[in-house]
Design an enzyme around this catalytic site. Sequence first.
Site, PDB file in Angstrom:
ATOM      1  CE  LYS A   1      45.803  47.734  31.761  1.00  0.00           C
ATOM      2  NZ  LYS A   1      45.015  47.964  30.520  1.00  0.00           N
ATOM      3  CG  ASN A   2      45.552  51.693  30.639  1.00  0.00           C
ATOM      4  OD1 ASN A   2      45.836  50.562  30.241  1.00  0.00           O
ATOM      5  ND2 ASN A   2      44.424  51.974  31.254  1.00  0.00           N
TER       6      ASN A   2
ATOM      7  CB  CYS B   1      36.716  43.678  25.446  1.00  0.00           C
ATOM      8  SG  CYS B   1      36.321  45.181  26.324  1.00  0.00           S
TER       9      CYS B   1
ATOM     10  NE  ARG C   1      37.017  49.551  25.053  1.00  0.00           N
ATOM     11  CZ  ARG C   1      37.997  49.057  25.829  1.00  0.00           C
ATOM     12  NH1 ARG C   1      37.808  47.898  26.423  1.00  0.00           N
ATOM     13  NH2 ARG C   1      39.136  49.689  25.972  1.00  0.00           N
TER      14      ARG C   1
ATOM     15  CG  ASP D   1      40.232  52.123  33.666  1.00  0.00           C
ATOM     16  OD1 ASP D   1      41.274  52.479  33.091  1.00  0.00           O
ATOM     17  OD2 ASP D   1      39.204  51.767  33.064  1.00  0.00           O
TER      18      ASP D   1
ATOM     19  NE  ARG E   1      44.447  42.004  29.072  1.00  0.00           N
ATOM     20  CZ  ARG E   1      43.611  42.469  28.158  1.00  0.00           C
ATOM     21  NH1 ARG E   1      42.436  41.912  27.985  1.00  0.00           N
ATOM     22  NH2 ARG E   1      43.933  43.502  27.414  1.00  0.00           N
TER      23      ARG E   1
HETATM   24  C1  EPZ Z   1      41.566  53.511  27.479  1.00  0.00           C
HETATM   25  O1  EPZ Z   1      40.768  52.715  26.636  1.00  0.00           O
HETATM   26  C2  EPZ Z   1      42.084  52.559  28.554  1.00  0.00           C
HETATM   27  N1  EPZ Z   1      42.886  51.499  27.933  1.00  0.00           N
HETATM   28  C3  EPZ Z   1      40.902  51.952  29.313  1.00  0.00           C
HETATM   29  O2  EPZ Z   1      41.440  51.142  30.353  1.00  0.00           O
HETATM   30  C4  EPZ Z   1      40.091  53.079  29.937  1.00  0.00           C
HETATM   31  O3  EPZ Z   1      38.973  52.543  30.587  1.00  0.00           O
HETATM   32  C5  EPZ Z   1      39.636  54.052  28.832  1.00  0.00           C
HETATM   33  O4  EPZ Z   1      40.784  54.542  28.109  1.00  0.00           O
HETATM   34  C6  EPZ Z   1      38.880  55.244  29.387  1.00  0.00           C
HETATM   35  O5  EPZ Z   1      39.689  55.937  30.293  1.00  0.00           O
HETATM   36  C7  EPZ Z   1      44.151  51.763  27.579  1.00  0.00           C
HETATM   37  O6  EPZ Z   1      44.637  52.867  27.714  1.00  0.00           O
HETATM   38  C8  EPZ Z   1      44.918  50.627  26.972  1.00  0.00           C
HETATM   39  P1  EPZ Z   1      38.355  55.455  24.998  1.00  0.00           P
HETATM   40  P2  EPZ Z   1      40.240  53.334  25.217  1.00  0.00           P
HETATM   41  O7  EPZ Z   1      38.751  55.480  23.564  1.00  0.00           O
HETATM   42  O8  EPZ Z   1      41.267  54.227  24.662  1.00  0.00           O
HETATM   43  C9  EPZ Z   1      34.178  54.860  22.825  1.00  0.00           C
HETATM   44  C10 EPZ Z   1      41.687  49.221  31.667  1.00  0.00           C
HETATM   45  O9  EPZ Z   1      40.930  48.634  32.453  1.00  0.00           O
HETATM   46  N2  EPZ Z   1      34.971  54.922  21.575  1.00  0.00           N
HETATM   47  O10 EPZ Z   1      38.635  56.645  25.849  1.00  0.00           O
HETATM   48  O11 EPZ Z   1      39.760  52.202  24.397  1.00  0.00           O
HETATM   49  C11 EPZ Z   1      34.534  53.641  23.680  1.00  0.00           C
HETATM   50  O12 EPZ Z   1      33.812  52.504  23.265  1.00  0.00           O
HETATM   51  C12 EPZ Z   1      41.162  49.729  30.345  1.00  0.00           C
HETATM   52  O13 EPZ Z   1      42.901  49.458  31.889  1.00  0.00           O
HETATM   53  C13 EPZ Z   1      34.290  54.968  20.358  1.00  0.00           C
HETATM   54  O14 EPZ Z   1      33.070  54.931  20.328  1.00  0.00           O
HETATM   55  O15 EPZ Z   1      38.989  54.181  25.708  1.00  0.00           O
HETATM   56  C14 EPZ Z   1      34.150  54.104  25.056  1.00  0.00           C
HETATM   57  O16 EPZ Z   1      32.762  53.943  25.222  1.00  0.00           O
HETATM   58  C15 EPZ Z   1      39.701  49.399  30.134  1.00  0.00           C
HETATM   59  N3  EPZ Z   1      35.011  55.045  19.211  1.00  0.00           N
HETATM   60  C16 EPZ Z   1      34.497  55.595  25.040  1.00  0.00           C
HETATM   61  O17 EPZ Z   1      34.547  55.966  23.652  1.00  0.00           O
HETATM   62  C17 EPZ Z   1      36.379  55.093  19.225  1.00  0.00           C
HETATM   63  O18 EPZ Z   1      36.995  55.193  18.142  1.00  0.00           O
HETATM   64  C18 EPZ Z   1      35.853  55.928  25.667  1.00  0.00           C
HETATM   65  O19 EPZ Z   1      36.806  55.069  25.079  1.00  0.00           O
HETATM   66  C19 EPZ Z   1      37.041  55.048  20.467  1.00  0.00           C
HETATM   67  C20 EPZ Z   1      36.319  54.963  21.627  1.00  0.00           C
END
Ligand code: EPZ
Length: 422
Positions: A22-23, A118, A123, A308, A400
Site C-alpha cells: 500500500k505505502n 489522524c 501528522r 506499522d 484501507r
Molecule cells: C509513512 O507515513 C507511512 N504512510 C506510515 O504508514 C508509516 O507509519 C510512516 O511512514 C513511518 O514509517 C505512507 O507511506 C502512506 P513520516 P508518513 O513522514 O510519511 C513526523 C500505515 O499504517 N513528521 O515518516 O506520514 C510525523 O508526524 C501508515 O500504513 C513531521 O513532523 O510518516 C511522524 O511523527 C501509518 N513533519 C514522523 O515525522 C513532516 O513534515 C514520521 O513521519 C512529516 C512527518
Amino acid sequence: MDAILVTGGSELNGKIPIAGAKNACLTLMPATLLSEEPLTLTNAPRLSDIKTMTTLLESFGSEVSNMQDGKVLTMSSHNLNNLTAEYDIVRKMRASILVLGPLLAREGRAVVSLPGGCAIGARPVDLHLMAMRALGAEIDLHDGYIHANANKGLKGAIIEFPFVSVGATENALLAASLAKGTTVLKNAAREPEIVDLVRCLIAMGAEIGGEGTSTITIQGVDRLHGATHRVVTDRIELGTYMLAPAFTGGEIECLGGKIELLSSFCEKLDECGIVVEQTENGLKVKRSNSGLKAINVETEPFPGFPTDLQAQMMALLCTATGTSILEEKIFENRFMHAPELGRMGAKIDVNGGVATVKGVDQLKGAPVMATDLRASVSLILAGLAAEGETLINRVYHLDRGYERVEEKLSNCGAKIERVRGQ
Ligand code: EPZ
C-alpha cells in the site's frame, strides 16, 4: 457491514499470498503526474486507499484504468485540467499530500488541502513544505490549503531533513526528478518503499542514486517517459501475517515474503521464540515449542523495527511469558489498541510513548473497537488467540490497508467473518 467476528482457538495452517505494498503504491501512483506518457503498475493491492488515490488523480484529469481485478493500474496524465487537491478527498487519505511535488514539478503550481491529523498523531507536513521551498517553490498556507507556485520551474538544492520522514523524502524525490540541476537529500528515509519509488522513476528516465541510504542524489531531467513497474511486496502485511501462527499455533507460508524487507523485525521474532524459514516461495513461520518469551521493542525508521508493526507485536506479547516494554518513537499517539486489548484481559500499562506489557496466560474474547488501520488488525490477531468470540467494530480502517483479510485467514483455518457492527 463494518465489523468482523472472530472465534478464537483454531490453529492456522496454509499459505497466505502477500499483496503489493500500500505505502509503495500510494507514492508510485502520483508519479504519473510527472509524465505525459502512461505509467502502468503491476502487483497493485486492492485497497480502499488505492481507490481514493485514483479518485484524486482523476480529479486532476488523469485517466486511470485497472485490469486483472485491480492488480494492474494504467494511469495516463496527458492533459491535466485541474491542479487543486480538494479537502474532501485529502481528508480521507493523508498520503494525498504526495501529489504536491509532482504537480509543482510538472505544472509549476498546485493547491493541495492540508491533510490534517489522524488518530495516531498530528501528522504535520512542515518537512514536505521545507523541501518544496528548498527547490524554489513559494508556499502560502490559507483557508486550510497549501498554495504552491514555482512558475520559473524547480531548481535542484541540497535538502537536509532534521529527522527522517518517509513522505517528505518521497515528495522531494518526485519533485526533484524534473527540477533543473542536482538535488541531494540528506537524512533521507531508507524504507523499501523509497527504493521502489526510485526504481520506478529511473524506469521513467530519472537519474537518481543512493536510494536505500541516508543520502540520495537526483540529477533533474527535462522530461520523463512512461514505464511499467511492479509494486514491491507489502512488508507490513507480510509482518502481520508472519505473526498470525505465533498467536494460534500451526505453520503459515507467506508467499512473496523476503527476510530483507523486515530484517530487524525477524530478529525480534527469533528473540521471542518464533521460527522463520526462507523458502523459494516466501517465508514459512511457526511458534517454537518453547512458547513465546517477553521482549523489548523500539520503533525506528527503516532498517529499525517498523512502527506499522508495533500494534501487532504488542498484541502477541500480551500472552508471552514475562514483561515486555514497547517504545513508540515515531508517532505520538499510537497505543490506542492498548485499552482495547485490555478489554480482552491484557495487562498493559501505557506511560507516554512507553507501553509495559505483562504476559497473561490467555486473552478472552470481547467486543472491541478499531481506532486505526494497524490497531484493527492487531485486534483480529488477538481474537484468533482469545477464548471465545471477539467482535471488532469500525473495521473500515482495515479495508484501507489489508486486502481480503477474512479470506486470507479463513483459508488457513481461522473462524472469521464480516458482520453488522454494534
Ligand atoms: C509513512 O507515513 C507511512 N504512510 C506510515 O504508514 C508509516 O507509519 C510512516 O511512514 C513511518 O514509517 C505512507 O507511506 C502512506 P513520516 P508518513 O513522514 O510519511 C513526523 C500505515 O499504517 N513528521 O515518516 O506520514 C510525523 O508526524 C501508515 O500504513 C513531521 O513532523 O510518516 C511522524 O511523527 C501509518 N513533519 C514522523 O515525522 C513532516 O513534515 C514520521 O513521519 C512529516 C512527518
